[in-house]
Design a protein around this motif. Structure first.
Motif: not given
Length: 263
Positions: A10-13, A174-182, A193-194, A231-237
């Motif tokens: 919530l603080q981030r988004f 890369i300090d990636l973060r995840v959470h099901p709410l996001a 980060d951003d 925004f960055d997208t990793i798109e697989l075939s």
């Protein structure tokens, strides 16, 4: 030990009129009155401790999540193709992983959904109820069960791909973060980060290229945030081999790492 809470999300988004509205509407939705307490209490920890070897081992030992279901049958029952319970699939997989304290193979997740009281509440009971409902409309039960297996199995593979990607990129600094709410509210698969990361399998039915399909991308949901996100997208075939987990290639991962490392 790294951890991510709903408060961190919530603080981030939740930082603009639209994102505040999205959150308020979700929190007040009576259909999900029992969802919010579980998701808000959730803490992401285990995914930050996993190694690449851990994830690859699960990819090797997992039961094939789609079983022997053919695509033509799996996508034949319209009432199941887009079905989802009140708990988003991402909620269930993340909660299951933290409760079990390991990345679940598909058979582990099925056991959790059948035997654990919260697992039954989140998925096991709603899935069985939906199958009964659709069978009651006259559709053959084997076909309905195949469609449900296809629906849940593909959701599991999507989750496994996301975990693999996060673990790979974190191993590269890369300090990636995840959470099901996001994920469920803002369609944010991961962030650092951003920068917001989306992992997609090219599929015209859904959202190939990020602009079409049924799922609204994070670029739209977060478009009024200031300063804006990147925004960055990793798109697989699309997958070409049945029965194997479809993961990002080393080239996909390296490219994403390079982009996310930029200032």
């Amino acid at each position: 030990m790294a951890r991510t809470t709903s408060g961190d999300v919530l603080q981030r988004f939740r930082v603009s009129p639209r994102t505040q509205e999205i959150y308020t509407n979700w929190k007040s939705d009576q259909r999900r009155a029992d969802v919010a307490p579980v998701v808000m209490a959730h803490e992401t920890r285990l995914v930050y401790e996993l190694t690449i070897a851990d994830v690859e081992a699960v990819c090797r030992r997992t039961e094939h999540a789609l079983g022997q279901v053919r695509r033509s049958d799996g996508e034949r029952v319209a009432a199941i193709v887009d079905w989802h319970p009140n708990f988003a699939f991402t909620h269930m997989f993340h909660v299951c992983m933290e409760r079990m304290q390991r990345l679940p193979a598909y058979q582990d997740f099925r056991s959790y959904a059948d035997r654990d009281s919260l697992g039954r509440h989140m998925l096991g009971n709603p899935a069985r109820a939906k199958v009964r409902e659709v069978v009651g409309r006259g559709i053959p039960e084997p076909l309905v069960r195949d469609a449900m297996r296809w629906r849940v199995g593909n959701a599991y593979y999507s989750f496994l791909r996301e975990v693999y990607t996060v673990v790979q990129l974190r191993s590269m600094g890369i300090d990636l973060r995840v959470h099901p709410l996001a994920d469920a509210l803002f369609r944010v698969d991961a962030w650092v980060d951003d920068k917001v990361v989306s992992l997609r399998v090219g599929n015209k039915k859904f959202r190939q290229g990020g602009e079409t399909g049924r799922k609204m991308p994070p670029e739209r949901l977060l478009e009024d945030v200031e300063p804006p996100f990147k925004f960055d997208t990793i798109e697989l075939s699309p997958a070409t081999k049945f029965g194997a987990v479809h993961l990002p290639s080393p080239e996909h991962i390296a490219g994403a790492a390079a982009r996310l490392s930029e200032g």
